[in-house]
Design a protein around this motif. Structure first.
Motif, PDB file in Angstrom:
ATOM      1  N   ARG A 256       0.816  -1.223   0.000  1.00  0.00           N
ATOM      2  CA  ARG A 256       0.000   0.000   0.000  1.00  0.00           C
ATOM      3  C   ARG A 256       0.848   1.270   0.000  1.00  0.00           C
ATOM      4  NH1 ARG A 256      -3.707  -2.875   3.650  1.00  0.00           N
ATOM      5  NH2 ARG A 256      -2.663  -1.919   5.437  1.00  0.00           N
ATOM      6  N   LEU A 257       2.135   1.139   0.309  1.00  0.00           N
ATOM      7  CA  LEU A 257       3.015   2.302   0.318  1.00  0.00           C
ATOM      8  C   LEU A 257       3.342   2.728  -1.108  1.00  0.00           C
ATOM      9  CD1 LEU A 257       5.594   1.287   3.099  1.00  0.00           C
ATOM     10  CD2 LEU A 257       3.591   2.775   3.333  1.00  0.00           C
ATOM     11  N   ASP A 258       3.289   4.040  -1.382  1.00  0.00           N
ATOM     12  CA  ASP A 258       3.662   4.517  -2.713  1.00  0.00           C
ATOM     13  C   ASP A 258       5.015   5.227  -2.706  1.00  0.00           C
ATOM     14  OD1 ASP A 258       2.977   6.824  -1.408  1.00  0.00           O
ATOM     15  OD2 ASP A 258       1.247   7.292  -2.691  1.00  0.00           O
ATOM     16  N   GLN A 259       5.623   5.378  -1.533  1.00  0.00           N
ATOM     17  CA  GLN A 259       6.994   5.867  -1.445  1.00  0.00           C
ATOM     18  C   GLN A 259       7.570   5.500  -0.078  1.00  0.00           C
ATOM     19  OE1 GLN A 259       6.893  10.139  -2.041  1.00  0.00           O
ATOM     20  NE2 GLN A 259       6.630  10.533   0.140  1.00  0.00           N
ATOM     21  N   LEU A 260       8.891   5.455  -0.027  1.00  0.00           N
ATOM     22  CA  LEU A 260       9.544   5.078   1.223  1.00  0.00           C
ATOM     23  C   LEU A 260      10.953   5.653   1.247  1.00  0.00           C
ATOM     24  CD1 LEU A 260       9.333   3.293   3.839  1.00  0.00           C
ATOM     25  CD2 LEU A 260      10.478   1.501   2.512  1.00  0.00           C
ATOM     26  N   GLU A 261      11.241   6.446   2.273  1.00  0.00           N
ATOM     27  CA  GLU A 261      12.601   6.923   2.472  1.00  0.00           C
ATOM     28  C   GLU A 261      13.322   5.892   3.343  1.00  0.00           C
ATOM     29  OE1 GLU A 261      14.760  11.168   3.350  1.00  0.00           O
ATOM     30  OE2 GLU A 261      13.141  10.565   4.711  1.00  0.00           O
ATOM     31  N   CYS A 262      14.407   5.356   2.810  1.00  0.00           N
ATOM     32  CA  CYS A 262      15.015   4.188   3.445  1.00  0.00           C
ATOM     33  C   CYS A 262      16.534   4.335   3.487  1.00  0.00           C
ATOM     34  CB  CYS A 262      14.626   2.931   2.657  1.00  0.00           C
ATOM     35  SG  CYS A 262      14.983   1.394   3.499  1.00  0.00           S
ATOM     36  N   GLU A 263      17.097   4.021   4.646  1.00  0.00           N
ATOM     37  CA  GLU A 263      18.543   4.164   4.824  1.00  0.00           C
ATOM     38  C   GLU A 263      19.285   2.941   4.308  1.00  0.00           C
ATOM     39  OE1 GLU A 263      21.811   5.330   8.303  1.00  0.00           O
ATOM     40  OE2 GLU A 263      19.752   4.827   8.840  1.00  0.00           O
TER      41      GLU A 263
END
Length: 279
Positions: A256-263
């Motif tokens: 359901r996520l349309d974006q994700l800031e990920c390290e």
């Protein structure tokens, strides 16, 4: 100097012969149409189709081709170049997957001889389509079909290390570059899946090196990625062990996520093989 191959059956040298490789005991291995050699005999496989499957290879290819891990490529190439700034090197990518890192290294260090192997046939098939200048092999890290002491550098990216085999094929004074996850690697992805997230444990392999190998240095690669669509998020998931552990509910909430800031946090460690007293 070309990559020197070893017969996986009798351990004698393999010689090129038209579109195959053959040893003095007449064990012959034909090159696939795409150019790679399968040097993993069926009796040495632990399963019928070991390693990543076609779906995982395709997901990895899509994700990496978008350049999300470019800082990793840059760090790898800088480190390899630092070992020998002027002279070309012979480089082995152990557990190369679909060849993203291997190909980038070969394109930058084009005078170097580069070999990549993986236990997964779909991965090597994809790798052989990516770059024709590399010797691609289907092989196991625990039984390398390669002659002794010919590589200046071995890279191992999130793959299993076999210290005796690495040491056997590495030149004295040669380097092993290992990439492992940092404690916070892909933390946002893990938080989106699990109710409770623990930091990745410290890699114990580097604490149990054989006497002739020693840890030279370590550094952290840290970068924040912005995944801008669901496809990129799910492709990243398919690259990780978490893909096999999440349930349907967890997968659905991630979709359901349309974006994700990920390290991105990786530990780059360099192990060196000691010279013998006579050298």
């Amino acid at each position: 100097m070309p990559i020197l191959l070893r017969c996986p059956v009798c351990f004698e040298a393999l010689s090129p012969e038209q579109k195959s490789a053959v040893c003095k005991n007449n064990h012959q291995f034909d090159r696939a149409r795409q150019g790679y050699l399968n040097l993993l005999p069926s009796n040495k496989k632990r399963s019928k189709n070991p390693g990543d499957d076609q779906m995982m290879v395709e997901a990895r290819t899509r994700f990496l081709n978008h350049g999300y891990y470019q800082p990793v490529i840059d760090a790898l190439i800088d480190k390899i170049q630092s070992f020998s700034p002027e002279a070309p090197q012979s480089i082995l990518d152990a557990g190369c997957g679909e060849g993203y890192y291997t190909s980038a290294i070969q394109e930058k260090l084009e005078d170097s001889e580069v070999c990549g192997f993986d236990i997964a046939k779909p991965a090597i098939l994809a790798a052989s389509k990516r770059n024709k200048a590399i010797e691609w092999l289907v092989a196991s890290v625990s039984d390398l079909p390669l002659m002794d002491e010919q590589f200046d550098v071995i890279i191992s990216i999130f793959s299993r290390s076999d210290w005796p085999e690495f040491s056997r094929v590495l030149k004295p004074g040669g380097h092993i570059v290992i990439l492992t996850p940092g404690q916070n690697h892909l933390m946002a992805l893990r938080l989106a899946i699990y109710d409770e997230v623990r930091p990745y444990p410290e890699d114990k392999r580097l604490q149990d090196l054989p006497e002739h190998l020693y840890l030279l240095e370590s550094q952290t690669i840290d970068h924040m990625m912005m995944l801008e669509n669901s496809q990129a998020i799910m492709d990243l998931l398919a690259m990780t062990p978490h893909y096999w552990h999440i349930n349907a509910r967890q997968k659905e909430q991630l979709e359901r996520l349309d974006q994700l800031e990920c390290e991105l946090e990786m530990r780059l460690s360099v192990v060196q093989k000691r010279y013998t007293e006579t050298q």
